[in-house]
Design an enzyme around this catalytic site. Structure first.
Site, PDB file in Angstrom:
ATOM      1  N   GLU A  42       0.850  -1.203   0.000  1.00 54.24           N
ATOM      2  CA  GLU A  42       0.000   0.000   0.000  1.00 54.24           C
ATOM      3  C   GLU A  42       0.877   1.241   0.000  1.00 54.24           C
ATOM      4  O   GLU A  42       2.089   1.188   0.237  1.00 54.24           O
ATOM      5  CB  GLU A  42      -0.990  -0.021   1.177  1.00 54.24           C
ATOM      6  CG  GLU A  42      -0.355   0.071   2.545  1.00 54.24           C
ATOM      7  CD  GLU A  42      -1.344  -0.151   3.696  1.00 54.24           C
ATOM      8  OE1 GLU A  42      -2.417  -0.767   3.506  1.00 54.24           O
ATOM      9  OE2 GLU A  42      -1.032   0.288   4.810  1.00 54.24           O
ATOM     10  N   ASN A  86      -8.387  -3.133  15.916  1.00 56.39           N
ATOM     11  CA  ASN A  86      -8.035  -3.820  17.165  1.00 56.39           C
ATOM     12  C   ASN A  86      -9.303  -4.396  17.757  1.00 56.39           C
ATOM     13  O   ASN A  86     -10.249  -3.660  18.030  1.00 56.39           O
ATOM     14  CB  ASN A  86      -7.382  -2.852  18.152  1.00 56.39           C
ATOM     15  CG  ASN A  86      -5.978  -2.470  17.700  1.00 56.39           C
ATOM     16  OD1 ASN A  86      -5.266  -3.286  17.136  1.00 56.39           O
ATOM     17  ND2 ASN A  86      -5.606  -1.232  17.928  1.00 56.39           N
ATOM     18  N   ARG A 111     -10.510  -5.505  20.574  1.00 58.93           N
ATOM     19  CA  ARG A 111     -10.528  -5.593  22.047  1.00 58.93           C
ATOM     20  C   ARG A 111     -10.726  -4.198  22.616  1.00 58.93           C
ATOM     21  O   ARG A 111     -10.702  -3.215  21.880  1.00 58.93           O
ATOM     22  CB  ARG A 111      -9.181  -6.123  22.526  1.00 58.93           C
ATOM     23  CG  ARG A 111      -8.051  -5.261  21.949  1.00 58.93           C
ATOM     24  CD  ARG A 111      -6.705  -5.549  22.499  1.00 58.93           C
ATOM     25  NE  ARG A 111      -5.648  -5.003  21.663  1.00 58.93           N
ATOM     26  CZ  ARG A 111      -5.241  -3.741  21.633  1.00 58.93           C
ATOM     27  NH1 ARG A 111      -5.815  -2.857  22.425  1.00 58.93           N
ATOM     28  NH2 ARG A 111      -4.298  -3.342  20.824  1.00 58.93           N
ATOM     29  N   VAL A 123      -6.303   0.481  25.826  1.00 61.61           N
ATOM     30  CA  VAL A 123      -5.790   1.215  26.983  1.00 61.61           C
ATOM     31  C   VAL A 123      -6.470   2.583  27.084  1.00 61.61           C
ATOM     32  O   VAL A 123      -6.872   3.026  28.158  1.00 61.61           O
ATOM     33  CB  VAL A 123      -4.251   1.391  26.857  1.00 61.61           C
ATOM     34  CG1 VAL A 123      -3.726   2.322  27.948  1.00 61.61           C
ATOM     35  CG2 VAL A 123      -3.545   0.047  26.903  1.00 61.61           C
ATOM     36  N   ARG A 144      -0.435   8.103  29.673  1.00 58.90           N
ATOM     37  CA  ARG A 144      -0.085   6.788  30.219  1.00 58.90           C
ATOM     38  C   ARG A 144       1.071   6.976  31.191  1.00 58.90           C
ATOM     39  O   ARG A 144       2.084   7.586  30.830  1.00 58.90           O
ATOM     40  CB  ARG A 144       0.373   5.840  29.113  1.00 58.90           C
ATOM     41  CG  ARG A 144      -0.710   5.528  28.132  1.00 58.90           C
ATOM     42  CD  ARG A 144      -0.258   4.433  27.187  1.00 58.90           C
ATOM     43  NE  ARG A 144      -1.256   4.242  26.150  1.00 58.90           N
ATOM     44  CZ  ARG A 144      -1.334   3.173  25.378  1.00 58.90           C
ATOM     45  NH1 ARG A 144      -0.450   2.188  25.511  1.00 58.90           N
ATOM     46  NH2 ARG A 144      -2.267   3.057  24.459  1.00 58.90           N
TER      47      ARG A 144
END
Ligand code: ADP
Length: 447
Positions: free
Chosen positions: A200, A290, A292, A295, A338
């Protein structure tokens, strides 16, 4: 609703899931490794089961032991959190075979979206913007050369089974492309046992923008707007915020709706994130999905009022989504830092050891997600994240000011954390004006 769920994870996300389950009056079982035997979050679980030694390969990644723990404790469902087994379609199918609900997508939906070529094909059908490139796997080198000359260099060769940045090669001309394809194929076989690669367009300067989506088992899917995660070091996000600044509402709504359509087409249930790169012209190109909870999900919770973790437990139990798209409204701006136990002044060296001082920020619009308390010992075996500081403000300026003030209140010691770097980033004109790209933090660190 489930009577009891098992949490196959640790740290702040285990705690976050315990809290969501408690509100839903669902009992929790936490599995833990020997390194986490005295971990604070275990005190809040209704039951705990030790599943092995400190290395995750001996505990948090042991499907057999986690399933045994679920059977032993009569758990109805397993929440995988993020990392570890969260994106393992085999684990999701073992859960199904054992008649334990996996809190997340079906193994089919996970497998479909986890394969980058299939995901891109489905995205095309859903109207989700993708990078120009080969339609599928590169079968013949000549075909790759032809496509590259049509879309223009630079291009990137990527593994369909890719993850963790492996099996990717950038090519700036024909000669480079030939070696890139072979190298990417070899690395993909070695890392994933699947040598399929595709090509790509490579974007030199881009921002990372992602869309939070939620689906249920009744064919419904909604988006919860977007987040900007452009401030990264070595593909590790340091600061996330939402909504993404500098994206026109029309473009934002169109891209977000297309992300919801993608997961609807995949028959996806639970939380997912559709990741994009965006160029200066506000053109979006999908990177990957993703499958799930992420974070940075609290950023979205703060600006929409949707409890993503609770909602994903409810949809796993078979309930329809409790939100309709038109009821989800954007409210203000949120930023997350974070908190990593790493020393930015010493090449981000991990800082295992005892946290003696742990004094937290507070006040209006300040949220902390952390499993740490004073005298907590950080085990050396896992991720270095010790928590997350999230702020909400009426608008981006207020959120930035609030985050600066909150970071200034945090007192953590004697271990080093990423806070000094985040303080520097939050006062930098590139961040303040959102005039940045995914390499800006590394450029700054190289100066
Ligand atoms: P992985 O699953 O291995 O993490 P991704 O597809 O998410 O792979 O890509 C990882 C990173 O590589 C992205 O976050 C981005 O920084 C870079 N990248 C991937 N594809 C492109 C692209 N077409 N143009 C520019 N950068 C890219």
């Amino acid at each position: 609703m489930f009577g009891k769920i098992l949490i196959a994870n640790r740290g702040e996300i285990a705690l976050r899931i315990i809290r969501a389950a408690r509100e839903l009056e669902v009992d929790t079982v936490c599995v833990y490794s020997e390194a986490d035997a005295n971990a604070p979050w275990l005190e809040l679980a209704d039951e705990t089961v030790c599943i092995g030694k400190a290395p995750s390969s001996e505990s948090y990644l042991r499907i057999d032991r986690i399933i045994s723990a679920a059977e032993m404790t009569d758990s109805d469902a397993i929440h995988p959190g993020y990392g570890f087994l969260a994106e393992n379609a085999h684990f999701a199918s073992v859960c199904r075979d054992c008649e334990i609900e996996f809190i997340g997508p079906s193994p089919e939906a996970m497998g479909l979206l986890g394969d980058k070529i299939n995901c891109k094909r489905l995205a095309k059908k859903a109207g989700t913007p993708i990078f120009p490139g080969t339609d599928g796997e590169i079968e013949e080198l000549d075909e790759a050369v032809k496509v590259a000359s049509e879309i223009g260099y630079p291009v990137i060769v990527k593994a369909t089974a890719g993850g963790g940045g492996k099996g990717m090669r950038i090519a700036r001309n024909v000669a480079g492309l030939r070696t890139a394809v072979t190298a990417a194929q070899q690395e993909a076989i070695a890392s994933f046992g699947n040598g399929a690669v595709y090509l790509e367009k490579f974007l030199e300067s881009a921002r990372h923008i992602e869309v939070q989506v939620l689906g249920d088992k009744h064919g419904n899917a909604v988006h919860l707007f977007n987040r900007d995660c452009t401030s990264q070091r070595r593909h590790q996000k340091l600061i996330e915020e939402g909504p993404a600044p500098g994206v026109s509402p029309e473009i934002r709504d169109r891209v977000c709706a297309s992300a919801a359509e993608l997961i609807r087409k995949a028959n996806y249930s639970g939380a997912a994130t559709v990741e994009f790169l965006m160029n200066k012209e506000q053109e979006f190109f999908m990177l990957e999905v993703n499958t799930r909870v992420q974070v940075e999900h609290p950023v979205t919770e703060m600006i929409t009022g949707v409890d993503i973790v609770k909602e994903s437990i409810c949809v796993a139990a078979g309930e329809p989504l409790s939100w309709k798209q038109e009821d989800i409204r954007l409210n203000g701006h949120a930023i997350e830092c974070r908190l990593n136990a790493e020393d930015p002044s010493n090449n981000f060296m991990p800082q295992p050891g005892i946290i003696e001082t742990w004094q937290l920020a507070g006040g209006p619009g300040v949220r902390i997600e952390s499993h740490v308390r004073p005298n907590y010992r950080i085990p050396p075996n896992y991720d270095s994240m010790i928590g997350k500081l999230i702020v909400h403000g009426r608008n981006r300026d207020e959120a930035i000011a609030r985050m600066r003030a909150a970071l200034g209140e945090m007192k953590i010691g004697p271990i080093a954390t990423t806070i000094p770097l985040q303080q520097r980033l939050l006062t930098h004109h590139a961040f303040v004006s959102a005039d940045f790209d995914i390499n800006w933090v590394e450029r700054l660190l190289d100066e």
